[in-house]
Design a protein around this motif. Structure first.
Motif, mmCIF file in Angstrom:
data_model
loop_
_atom_site.group_PDB
_atom_site.id
_atom_site.type_symbol
_atom_site.label_atom_id
_atom_site.label_comp_id
_atom_site.label_asym_id
_atom_site.label_seq_id
_atom_site.Cartn_x
_atom_site.Cartn_y
_atom_site.Cartn_z
ATOM 1 N N VAL A 124 -30.257 -25.209 -37.882
ATOM 2 C CA VAL A 124 -29.382 -24.227 -37.252
ATOM 3 C C VAL A 124 -28.791 -23.333 -38.333
ATOM 4 N N VAL A 125 -28.589 -22.055 -37.979
ATOM 5 C CA VAL A 125 -27.906 -21.089 -38.839
ATOM 6 C C VAL A 125 -26.583 -20.733 -38.173
ATOM 7 N N VAL A 126 -25.505 -20.717 -38.940
ATOM 8 C CA VAL A 126 -24.205 -20.325 -38.396
ATOM 9 C C VAL A 126 -23.783 -18.994 -39.026
ATOM 10 N N ASN A 127 -22.920 -18.262 -38.325
ATOM 11 C CA ASN A 127 -22.470 -16.980 -38.875
ATOM 12 C C ASN A 127 -21.236 -17.170 -39.756
ATOM 13 N N ARG A 128 -20.831 -16.085 -40.389
ATOM 14 C CA ARG A 128 -19.717 -16.162 -41.347
ATOM 15 C C ARG A 128 -18.422 -16.588 -40.653
ATOM 16 N N SER A 129 -18.182 -16.099 -39.417
ATOM 17 C CA SER A 129 -16.968 -16.490 -38.699
ATOM 18 C C SER A 129 -16.927 -17.995 -38.471
ATOM 19 N N PHE A 130 -18.089 -18.588 -38.192
ATOM 20 C CA PHE A 130 -18.173 -20.032 -37.997
ATOM 21 C C PHE A 130 -17.820 -20.759 -39.297
ATOM 22 N N ALA A 131 -18.431 -20.320 -40.385
ATOM 23 C CA ALA A 131 -18.180 -20.975 -41.671
ATOM 24 C C ALA A 131 -16.727 -20.842 -42.095
ATOM 25 N N ARG A 189 -16.367 -6.673 -28.175
ATOM 26 C CA ARG A 189 -15.740 -7.943 -28.548
ATOM 27 C C ARG A 189 -16.005 -8.230 -30.024
ATOM 28 N N LEU A 190 -14.975 -8.681 -30.727
ATOM 29 C CA LEU A 190 -15.129 -9.007 -32.140
ATOM 30 C C LEU A 190 -16.064 -10.204 -32.296
ATOM 31 N N PRO A 191 -16.748 -10.300 -33.451
ATOM 32 C CA PRO A 191 -17.621 -11.461 -33.672
ATOM 33 C C PRO A 191 -16.839 -12.768 -33.570
ATOM 34 N N VAL A 192 -17.465 -13.763 -32.983
ATOM 35 C CA VAL A 192 -16.856 -15.085 -32.826
ATOM 36 C C VAL A 192 -17.758 -16.107 -33.509
ATOM 37 N N PRO A 193 -17.250 -17.307 -33.795
ATOM 38 C CA PRO A 193 -18.115 -18.343 -34.373
ATOM 39 C C PRO A 193 -19.356 -18.555 -33.512
ATOM 40 N N THR A 194 -20.528 -18.465 -34.153
ATOM 41 C CA THR A 194 -21.798 -18.538 -33.433
ATOM 42 C C THR A 194 -22.767 -19.437 -34.179
ATOM 43 N N ALA A 195 -23.491 -20.242 -33.392
ATOM 44 C CA ALA A 195 -24.541 -21.102 -33.946
ATOM 45 C C ALA A 195 -25.887 -20.620 -33.406
ATOM 46 N N TYR A 196 -26.818 -20.313 -34.324
ATOM 47 C CA TYR A 196 -28.174 -19.880 -33.957
ATOM 48 C C TYR A 196 -29.098 -21.094 -34.075
ATOM 49 N N TRP A 197 -29.508 -21.638 -32.951
ATOM 50 C CA TRP A 197 -30.389 -22.801 -32.934
ATOM 51 C C TRP A 197 -31.833 -22.344 -33.012
ATOM 52 N N CYS A 198 -32.567 -22.929 -33.918
ATOM 53 C CA CYS A 198 -33.968 -22.564 -34.073
ATOM 54 C C CYS A 198 -34.749 -23.187 -32.916
ATOM 55 N N ALA A 199 -35.089 -22.375 -31.920
ATOM 56 C CA ALA A 199 -35.785 -22.855 -30.721
ATOM 57 C C ALA A 199 -36.930 -21.899 -30.414
ATOM 58 N N PRO A 200 -38.059 -22.023 -31.122
ATOM 59 C CA PRO A 200 -39.160 -21.059 -30.959
ATOM 60 C C PRO A 200 -39.985 -21.324 -29.695
ATOM 61 N N ILE A 201 -39.289 -21.552 -28.587
ATOM 62 C CA ILE A 201 -39.964 -21.847 -27.325
ATOM 63 C C ILE A 201 -39.383 -20.939 -26.255
ATOM 64 N N GLY A 222 -28.366 -22.257 -43.178
ATOM 65 C CA GLY A 222 -28.051 -20.918 -43.640
ATOM 66 C C GLY A 222 -26.799 -20.360 -42.989
ATOM 67 N N ILE A 223 -26.266 -19.317 -43.608
ATOM 68 C CA ILE A 223 -25.099 -18.597 -43.075
ATOM 69 C C ILE A 223 -25.472 -17.124 -42.971
ATOM 70 N N SER A 224 -25.351 -16.575 -41.780
ATOM 71 C CA SER A 224 -25.698 -15.174 -41.540
ATOM 72 C C SER A 224 -24.450 -14.319 -41.463
ATOM 73 N N GLY A 225 -24.658 -13.021 -41.506
ATOM 74 C CA GLY A 225 -23.550 -12.104 -41.302
ATOM 75 C C GLY A 225 -23.079 -12.142 -39.854
ATOM 76 N N ASP A 226 -21.883 -11.621 -39.627
ATOM 77 C CA ASP A 226 -21.326 -11.594 -38.273
ATOM 78 C C ASP A 226 -22.008 -10.505 -37.453
#
Length: 865
Positions: free
Chosen positions: A624-631, A672-684, A660-664
């Motif tokens: 999973v990749v999280v954004n800067r707000s999450f970190a 809406r302002l960026p919020v904590p987000t988790a990007y789950w690797c789901a290539p389906i 990894g940590i991505s930009g917001d």
């Protein structure tokens, strides 16, 4: 107030009749006494000779009715004559009212269709949306497990029945090319809850609602007409859905407007059917029909008791769950109520400004008709009759304006539907008898608001006063009421302009927002898929990889990815996450938005990677990749990379390593302002997944090429819903845009009416003061002084109106607080710009009459006097 009693007082008429009857009986009694009868005999004889009191009163009332009808006919003829003799004045009033009433009726038609009318189902107030949720966590979707639906249905005592459904897009390939069709899988008791039956064919049978039972499908009326040309023998024919033949068993009525308005097919699903762990797989939207006489509160209490019982029986899955029960109409309307009432309040202000404008015009007109009214007074006309005539004239103008306004409302309703395609129930907006009656009611209200004050004021002066005012000694007339009306118009126009200005500023600020990724040259689309395909995840993974490889190899494509939900378009999927390594009890829970994406998502959308790497698409441990707000929120002062997350209430196993940590990025909407987000690797890919393609040229030029490429890979799939990403941003802001455009239109119209009112009042003032102006010029006054005097007269009223409008705007714009982005409801630059605009336009409107006054020829005016 004798004129009011003479017009509307029934008691006054009865008292007058009693008085007349007593007079005649007493006269006869006195005559008989004079002839020698005793008073008692004379009274008795007089009563006998005169007849029954009630009979005589009824005969007199009939005479009054005839007189009333004659007076009404005469007033109507007078009104027609007045309109014909004053075409310019009448046209001005009619067009002003047509614009105001038409706009008001158009917005009211939307209010009526969306907010006031019940849903188009029998006893629609009994329909409830029933959800499950965990009050201790943030649940992304309030869907219900099928087995839990069956438990609720069997244990509750307040619902007639509960049914569930879920929708998916399928490929219908009966014709030459596959076509995307939206299908709803419905659980038993579907027809009982919706209280509907097919117009052709039959309902589902119990056998079709069992596991491995025969296939069956009901089709919508519009699909039947479009796809099969309304073939009356359609029952028994087959549809090929995702390669499987399904017999058509019936056609639903055209009045059946399913909550998912895109659904054209309905198929039965067995009761309690689920996959995996049945009490944890939530995929039904549940609708229930209350028993007659049961309240929403009683239903909530009953289902709460039922769920508590299930919690004791199944503590692991049900102990933390609660049940929500809301009227289906309220969940359908959603957040649109606030915008619609805002528009209705604005357009009502516009109607009030129009009425104020017309009052000023009628006051000027009544002043010009003083001679006519004086003559009628001298001929013995009662004041009530004159008021009735003036009100009839106003009513005729209002009636014509309302009729013309209905035509404008019909055209405006089409514009409304095109601007607000995302609003719920928008297809139900149309003109009907209720809107006609509303417009007629507006006519009556306008007649009273516009006609009553000028009628009463224009007929209150005595004949001598009128004659004195027309004499040579009268130099000028003063009419402070007209200037007060102009000030009111300006104040209300400032209020509307302030709201429109704030919405425009907000929309402008949204246009400057950086979403955190590059949205240009991104083409989005969907493929027809169904949930049954998720049973073989390996095969689905291979299919997804094959489609993405095909897209990347397409000429003109730079990159391709998938995402559940469109980036930057409102889509909430928030839930609680668990940190496998553990967190201190004093630390807050991890709550984040979730996005399911392919590893190529970050390169395709050009979301910057700040640390680590993109998620891995391997058969190994998930990542999973999280954004800067999450970190920043959950790992302040330390690195998030290397920790492991597990999603709760998401149906996703995990745990997944943070790689990894991505930009917001503004995933949940540009406003809406960026919020904590988790990007789950789901290539389906699954139903609801969007394909994203970055193109070298204009995105839509690639649509047909991509359609043919995918058709070559999988001929049974339909490819649909092509749109550039920027267009989806625009569609997501449709309600915001609707508010801004309409409120701006209302505000500009209000300003125009206010300036017309100022111009008309000042012009009238110039006309009645021509003798005064001529005398001043003859005595040596400079023409520039005349211009300054009249110009300042108009501006003083406007300045006072602007100050009052500023106060009103400061109070009313607080209602916009939740609708604005990047601008305060009390934004001083916006309000100042509005005031300057109003003053500039008012100065232009005042300048023309002021110049005309200065051009007065003194000798010509004095000779005419």
């Amino acid at each position: 107030m004798n004129w009011w009693k003479s017009l509307f007082g029934k008691r006054a008429l009865d008292a007058q009749l009693d008085k007349e009857l007593r007079f005649h009986i007493e006269k006869l009694t006195n005559d008989y006494i004079a002839e020698g009868m005793t008073p008692e005999e004379a009274r008795r004889q007089a009563v006998l000779e005169f007849g029954g009191r009630e009979q005589v009163k009824e005969e007199v009332r009939e005479v009054y009715r005839i007189r009333f009808l004659d007076a009404t006919v005469a007033n109507i003829k007078s009104a027609v004559r007045f309109i014909r003799k004053s075409p310019t004045f009448s046209a001005t009033v009619v067009l002003t009212l047509a614009l105001a009433i038409g706009a008001n009726s158009a917005v009211f038609s939307a209010i009526d269709a969306i907010l006031l009318k019940p849903l188009p189902f029998p006893d629609a107030d009994q329909l409830m949306r029933v959800d499950q949720y965990n009050p201790k966590t943030s649940s992304p979707l309030h869907l219900v497990a099928p087995v839990r639906l069956e438990d609720w249905n069997g244990l509750n005592s307040t619902f007639q029945a509960l049914t569930g459904y879920y929708t998916e897009d399928v490929s219908e390939s009966t014709g030459a090319l596959p076509e995307r069709v939206s299908r709803a899988w419905v659980s038993p008791r579907f027809f009982q809850v919706w209280a509907v039956a097919p117009v052709l064919g039959r309902e589902f049978t119990p056998d079709e609602e069992t596991l491995n039972g025969p296939a069956a499908v009901l089709i919508s009326d519009r699909f039947w007409r479009r796809r099969f040309n309304a073939d009356p023998n359609i029952v028994g024919k087959n549809l090929r859905l995702d390669g499987h033949l399904t017999p058509i068993v019936g056609v639903m009525p055209p009045s059946f407007l399913f909550p998912n308005r895109q659904a054209n097919l309905w198929c039965p699903i067995p009761a309690g059917l689920s996959y995996g762990r049945p009490r944890e797989n939530n995929w039904f939207t549940v609708i229930g029909r209350l028993k007659p006489g049961v309240t929403v509160a009683q239903a909530r209490a009953n289902l709460a008791t039922v769920q508590a019982q299930l919690g004791r029986q199944f503590p692991k899955t049900d102990a933390q769950l609660s049940v929500g029960v809301e009227p289906l109409k309220e969940t359908t309307i959603g957040d649109s109520r606030r915008s619609l009432w805002l528009l209705f309040g604005s357009v009502t202000l516009l109607l009030f400004i129009a009425c104020t404008n017309i009052v000023a015009l009628l006051l000027s007109r009544s002043a010009q008709r003083q001679h006519e009214i004086s003559v009628r007074f001298s001929l013995g006309a009662p004041r009530g009759a004159l008021i009735a005539q003036l009100l009839t004239e106003t009513f005729f103008l209002a009636l014509i304006g309302s009729g013309l306004g209905l035509f404008l409302a019909a055209a405006a309703s089409d514009i409304f539907r095109s601007l607000a395609a995302q609003l719920p129930r928008v297809e139900e907006i149309h003109l009907d008898l209720r809107i006609v009656l509303y417009s007629l009611a507006c006519s009556v209200v306008v007649t009273l608001l516009c006609g009553l004050v000028p009628a009463v004021r224009g007929t209150r002066r005595s004949l001598s006063a009128s004659l004195a005012q027309s004499g040579r000694s009268q130099v000028s007339g003063r009419n402070p009421l007209q200037w007060l009306l102009v000030g009111i118009q300006v104040a209300l126009a400032v209020t509307l302009l302030a709201g429109a200005g704030l919405l425009l500023r907000s929309f402008q600020q949204l246009g400057r927002v950086s979403p955190g990724f590059e949205a240009t040259r991104i083409l989005t689309f969907e493929l027809s898929m169904n949930w049954g395909e998720t049973g073989d995840m390996k095969k689905l993974r291979q299919f997804t990889d094959r489609i993405l490889e095909t897209l990347r190899a397409t000429p003109g494509a730079e990159a391709a990815a998938i995402s559940v939900g469109v980036p930057g378009v409102p889509f909430r999927y928030q839930t609680e996450l668990k940190l496998i390594e553990g967190r201190a009890d004093t630390e807050s829970k991890i709550v984040a938005e979730n996005r399911f994406v392919s590893a190529s998502y970050f390169a395709t959308m050009r979301v910057p990677l700040l640390a680590g790497e993109v998620c891995r698409e391997t058969d190994g441990p998930p990542s999973v990749v999280v954004n800067r707000s999450f970190a920043d929120a959950y790992f302040p002062g330390s690195s998030a990379i290397g920790h492991h997350l597990q999603a709760l209430n998401l149906g996703y196993s995990g745990p997944a390593e943070i790689v990894g940590i991505s930009g917001d990025a503004r995933e949940t909407g540009l406003d809406r302002l960026p919020v904590p987000t988790a990007y789950w690797c789901a290539p389906i890919a699954e139903p609801g997944t969007f394909f994203l393609v970055r193109t070298r040229n204009a995105p839509m030029t690639m649509a047909e090429t991509i359609r043919h490429q995918i058709h070559d890979v999988d001929p049974q799939r339909s490819v649909y819903n092509f749109a550039p990403l920027e267009q989806r941003f625009s569609d997501a802001l449709a309600e915001n845009r609707l508010r801004t455009i309409l409120l701006t239109f209302f505000a500009v119209t209000a300003l125009s009416l206010a300036c017309i009112g100022l111009y008309g009042t000042l012009s009238y003032n110039v006309n009645v003061r021509q003798r005064e102006v001529g005398l001043r010029l003859a005595l040596g006054a400079r023409r520039s002084q005349i211009v300054t005097q009249f110009l300042w007269q108009g501006l003083v009223v406007c300045i006072a109106g602007c100050l009052a409008g500023w106060a009103l705007a400061t109070a009313s714009t607080r209602l916009l607080a939740g609708l604005l982005y990047g601008v305060s409801p009390s934004d001083v630059p916006t309000l100042s710009a509005v005031i300057l605009l109003v003053l500039a336009v008012a100065a232009a409107a005042s300048f023309v009459p002021a110049i005309r006054a200065a051009r007065t020829e003194p000798m010509q005016v004095l000779r005419e006097e």
